[in-house]
Design a protein around this motif. Sequence first.
Motif, PDB file in Angstrom:
ATOM      1  N   GLU A  56       0.845  -1.185   0.000  1.00  0.00           N
ATOM      2  CA  GLU A  56       0.000   0.000   0.000  1.00  0.00           C
ATOM      3  C   GLU A  56       0.884   1.241   0.000  1.00  0.00           C
ATOM      4  O   GLU A  56       1.307   1.724   1.049  1.00  0.00           O
ATOM      5  CB  GLU A  56      -0.938  -0.006   1.216  1.00  0.00           C
ATOM      6  CG  GLU A  56      -1.946  -1.142   1.204  1.00  0.00           C
ATOM      7  CD  GLU A  56      -2.903  -1.083   2.380  1.00  0.00           C
ATOM      8  OE1 GLU A  56      -2.831  -0.091   3.148  1.00  0.00           O
ATOM      9  OE2 GLU A  56      -3.709  -2.016   2.531  1.00  0.00           O
ATOM     10  N   SER A  57       1.173   1.747  -1.175  1.00  0.00           N
ATOM     11  CA  SER A  57       2.036   2.918  -1.318  1.00  0.00           C
ATOM     12  C   SER A  57       1.926   3.418  -2.745  1.00  0.00           C
ATOM     13  O   SER A  57       1.716   2.627  -3.666  1.00  0.00           O
ATOM     14  CB  SER A  57       3.498   2.539  -1.033  1.00  0.00           C
ATOM     15  OG  SER A  57       4.387   3.583  -1.413  1.00  0.00           O
ATOM     16  N   PRO A  58       2.064   4.726  -2.953  1.00  0.00           N
ATOM     17  CA  PRO A  58       2.303   5.179  -4.330  1.00  0.00           C
ATOM     18  C   PRO A  58       3.585   4.527  -4.844  1.00  0.00           C
ATOM     19  O   PRO A  58       4.456   4.124  -4.058  1.00  0.00           O
ATOM     20  CB  PRO A  58       2.470   6.701  -4.174  1.00  0.00           C
ATOM     21  CG  PRO A  58       1.805   7.038  -2.889  1.00  0.00           C
ATOM     22  CD  PRO A  58       2.015   5.842  -1.998  1.00  0.00           C
ATOM     23  N   SER A  72      -0.587   6.386  -8.135  1.00  0.00           N
ATOM     24  CA  SER A  72      -1.161   6.682  -6.825  1.00  0.00           C
ATOM     25  C   SER A  72      -1.256   5.458  -5.932  1.00  0.00           C
ATOM     26  O   SER A  72      -1.530   5.588  -4.735  1.00  0.00           O
ATOM     27  CB  SER A  72      -2.551   7.305  -6.997  1.00  0.00           C
ATOM     28  OG  SER A  72      -3.399   6.431  -7.723  1.00  0.00           O
ATOM     29  N   CYS A  73      -1.029   4.276  -6.487  1.00  0.00           N
ATOM     30  CA  CYS A  73      -1.101   3.036  -5.707  1.00  0.00           C
ATOM     31  C   CYS A  73      -0.225   1.988  -6.374  1.00  0.00           C
ATOM     32  O   CYS A  73       0.327   2.225  -7.449  1.00  0.00           O
ATOM     33  CB  CYS A  73      -2.544   2.548  -5.600  1.00  0.00           C
ATOM     34  SG  CYS A  73      -3.337   2.285  -7.194  1.00  0.00           S
ATOM     35  N   SER A  74      -0.090   0.843  -5.724  1.00  0.00           N
ATOM     36  CA  SER A  74       0.725  -0.221  -6.294  1.00  0.00           C
ATOM     37  C   SER A  74       0.078  -0.784  -7.553  1.00  0.00           C
ATOM     38  O   SER A  74      -1.121  -0.636  -7.778  1.00  0.00           O
ATOM     39  CB  SER A  74       0.933  -1.336  -5.264  1.00  0.00           C
ATOM     40  OG  SER A  74      -0.300  -1.897  -4.882  1.00  0.00           O
TER      41      SER A  74
END
Length: 209
Positions: A95-97, A115-117
């Motif tokens: 869970e991360s850009p 904006s996300c994985s």
Amino acid sequence: MCELIAAPTFASRQVLSMSTDDYRKAALFATSSFDQDFQIPDLIGQTEILSEEHREKLCAHLPARAEGYSWSLVFSTSLHGFSLNSLYRKMHKLESPILIVIEDTDHNVFGALTSCSLHVSDHFYGTGESLLYKFNPHFKVFHWSGENLYFIKGNPESLAIGAGDGKFGLWLDGDLNQGRSQHCSTYSNEPLAPQEDFVIKTLECWAFV
């Protein structure tokens, strides 16, 4: 050399149900102020592409929720091989850009911030925090234009970031060997490489932890 896989059409794509105005507002409030001074982030892992100057310039365009974190190497073609499926596996449950950094065989450096994985999906996903960028010949960032919601779409055969009218802001094949970058309405961007079709020398993906 493998032939470039034909890019899929977008006629039948479904988009997540959030209005364009909602996405635009979310992107504006979540993006950093470019007037601030940013400390160059620490790297967890070895990069073959990013210089200190690259990191300094990119820092000013990170979403607020990525500020102040170290950059952790999640995937590298040098370490994990030239496979899009391997890339997806490395990001499972992350869970991360994600900062995608590409160097092509002509030594151009460019990529995207998502904006996300990255994962396989039947529909487009992501938000207006996503962007495209390039360093050659000068550093340029292409933020969401508000024209559509075609942020990210991935399957085992290809990954597309930004689209419209059958064109892709950044498109990579399943072998992470060849790619394509064209003007697209999602980011109203210039092609990221001097030639629309390019060959990947190295690709790295960084998360913010």
